[in-house]
Design an enzyme around this catalytic site. Sequence first.
Site, PDB file in Angstrom:
ATOM      1  N   HIS A 260     -33.627  13.562  16.595  1.00  0.00           N
ATOM      2  CA  HIS A 260     -34.718  13.433  17.561  1.00  0.00           C
ATOM      3  C   HIS A 260     -35.640  14.654  17.509  1.00  0.00           C
ATOM      4  O   HIS A 260     -36.868  14.517  17.352  1.00  0.00           O
ATOM      5  CB  HIS A 260     -34.130  13.279  18.971  1.00  0.00           C
ATOM      6  CG  HIS A 260     -35.143  13.257  20.066  1.00  0.00           C
ATOM      7  ND1 HIS A 260     -35.567  12.100  20.671  1.00  0.00           N
ATOM      8  CD2 HIS A 260     -35.838  14.264  20.681  1.00  0.00           C
ATOM      9  CE1 HIS A 260     -36.481  12.382  21.593  1.00  0.00           C
ATOM     10  NE2 HIS A 260     -36.642  13.705  21.619  1.00  0.00           N
ATOM     11  N   GLU A 261     -35.058  15.838  17.641  1.00  0.00           N
ATOM     12  CA  GLU A 261     -35.887  17.050  17.640  1.00  0.00           C
ATOM     13  C   GLU A 261     -36.582  17.237  16.301  1.00  0.00           C
ATOM     14  O   GLU A 261     -37.717  17.730  16.243  1.00  0.00           O
ATOM     15  CB  GLU A 261     -35.043  18.276  17.994  1.00  0.00           C
ATOM     16  CG  GLU A 261     -34.427  18.239  19.393  1.00  0.00           C
ATOM     17  CD  GLU A 261     -35.442  18.040  20.506  1.00  0.00           C
ATOM     18  OE1 GLU A 261     -36.626  18.408  20.322  1.00  0.00           O
ATOM     19  OE2 GLU A 261     -35.063  17.509  21.564  1.00  0.00           O
ATOM     20  N   HIS A 264     -39.859  15.474  16.225  1.00  0.00           N
ATOM     21  CA  HIS A 264     -40.962  16.276  16.772  1.00  0.00           C
ATOM     22  C   HIS A 264     -41.514  17.218  15.701  1.00  0.00           C
ATOM     23  O   HIS A 264     -42.736  17.367  15.549  1.00  0.00           O
ATOM     24  CB  HIS A 264     -40.459  17.128  17.944  1.00  0.00           C
ATOM     25  CG  HIS A 264     -40.281  16.393  19.230  1.00  0.00           C
ATOM     26  ND1 HIS A 264     -41.293  15.674  19.833  1.00  0.00           N
ATOM     27  CD2 HIS A 264     -39.208  16.284  20.060  1.00  0.00           C
ATOM     28  CE1 HIS A 264     -40.852  15.158  20.971  1.00  0.00           C
ATOM     29  NE2 HIS A 264     -39.586  15.507  21.123  1.00  0.00           N
ATOM     30  N   HIS A 267     -43.654  15.423  13.192  1.00  0.00           N
ATOM     31  CA  HIS A 267     -44.938  15.066  13.804  1.00  0.00           C
ATOM     32  C   HIS A 267     -45.924  16.232  13.718  1.00  0.00           C
ATOM     33  O   HIS A 267     -47.087  16.067  13.319  1.00  0.00           O
ATOM     34  CB  HIS A 267     -44.679  14.668  15.260  1.00  0.00           C
ATOM     35  CG  HIS A 267     -45.886  14.248  16.034  1.00  0.00           C
ATOM     36  ND1 HIS A 267     -45.905  14.218  17.411  1.00  0.00           N
ATOM     37  CD2 HIS A 267     -47.118  13.843  15.636  1.00  0.00           C
ATOM     38  CE1 HIS A 267     -47.095  13.802  17.826  1.00  0.00           C
ATOM     39  NE2 HIS A 267     -47.839  13.572  16.768  1.00  0.00           N
TER      40      HIS A 267
END
Length: 469
Positions: A260-261, A264, A267
């Site tokens: 998940h991190e 980021h 992105h």
Amino acid sequence: KGLPAGTYAIRNTRSAVEPVLTFGTNRALRQKVFQAFVGRGDNGNANDTNGLIAQIVKLRADRAKLLGYETHAHWRMQDTMAKSPDRAMDLMMRVWPGAVARAKEEIADMRPFARAAKISTIEPWDTRFLNEKVRKAKYDLSEEEIKPYFQLDNLVQGMFYSANRLYDMEFKENTGSVPVFHPDVRTFEVTRLGKPIGLFYLDTYGREGKRSGAWMTSYRLPTDLLGREPALVSNNNNFNKPEPGQPVLVSLDDASTLFHEFGHAIHYLLSDVRYPSFNGAQRDFVEYPSQVNENWLLTRPILDRFALHYKTKQPMSKSLVDKIEKAETFGQGFSTVEYLSSALVDMKLHLQPGGVVDPDAFERQTLAELGMPREMTMRHRLPQFGHLFSSDAYSAGYYSYLWSETMDADTWAAFEETGDPFNKQIADRFRTILLSTGNQTDRAEAYRQFRGRDPDVTALLKRRGFPVK
């Protein structure tokens, strides 16, 4: 901690507390650990945050009024995808009843195991422990069976492999050539198609003074206006540091958080905008790329190459993967109610026009009105809800995880429809239309361009095993 031999301390952080609540057979210890964890900031001492929270909520309401908005929530949501509190509340309340109903079913499944453990009344410090018993009985699956395959270093290589397959990104570790803020921090030069695009910092272990949880931080982001210097971003976790030479084995939930991190980080590393203010994204979009990235963890190419047993070096068997996939909707009622209760309390708190609240009383009253099961508590109680009160960033915005997951489930369905989780055509469209454009284009319109329509909540409800209406 310099305590006498034979004395142990449990760090009061989620990554240390949750394993105790899941596997600890000493009920009194579970209760003590649970109450210490959920009571952070709510003990009537010098560290009590209730008075400070009341001041913050009042000041936010006053500011909103001065700026011409009905409430702080209306002011915060003016430039989000949802646009208004009503739309965010509508999504949350579409999911809430099904989540509560499922959570009550899950609690009912725990009762035979509670009787076997001589627990007459299930309390919040029992639910994780009993849930693990149900998981083992229903699916012959426990976290202890999964963890030997999830070795942290291998997972890091797996997430790099995934980024390469999808977006042509490569990560090469630096060896002492980059200054770091702690000796445990690792750094990686990031290139795409041979061109440097950034530096990735990986700060893995918990330590004194480090905030709890997991998060991504950007230190510098590229823009055309400022000469496109490579991005500087970090991923931060709080895993317990092992003894030298010992592996770090993590749970399925922690492995998902790792991916998940990293979503980021991807992105922001891929950002390609002109103006600095267009880096990043609206609050109810920003969790979307990270939540999408979690999906690649359990794909066969990642499991076959990187989910290797730390002793035998064998990949995770198909039978174990099948059990994990079969159990994917297990506990979804519990986890959804934990999260969504926090999001609903956040929104209702910031919809108070005058902003005059007693945080403890407001929390209790709101949960009672929502029909919160007594065997559960919010994932983040107000006294320690750093998302809301460390800055304005997530205030009236904690719903954004659900908004983003609606898009995430719908996006993953696009990959699944092709039969290839690494479909390059879909990945290229995802990168060029949604990831690299930051906030430079309207996010709702960009999603429509990518998917051909608005996001559909149906995929999310199916993923969680809730009724689809």
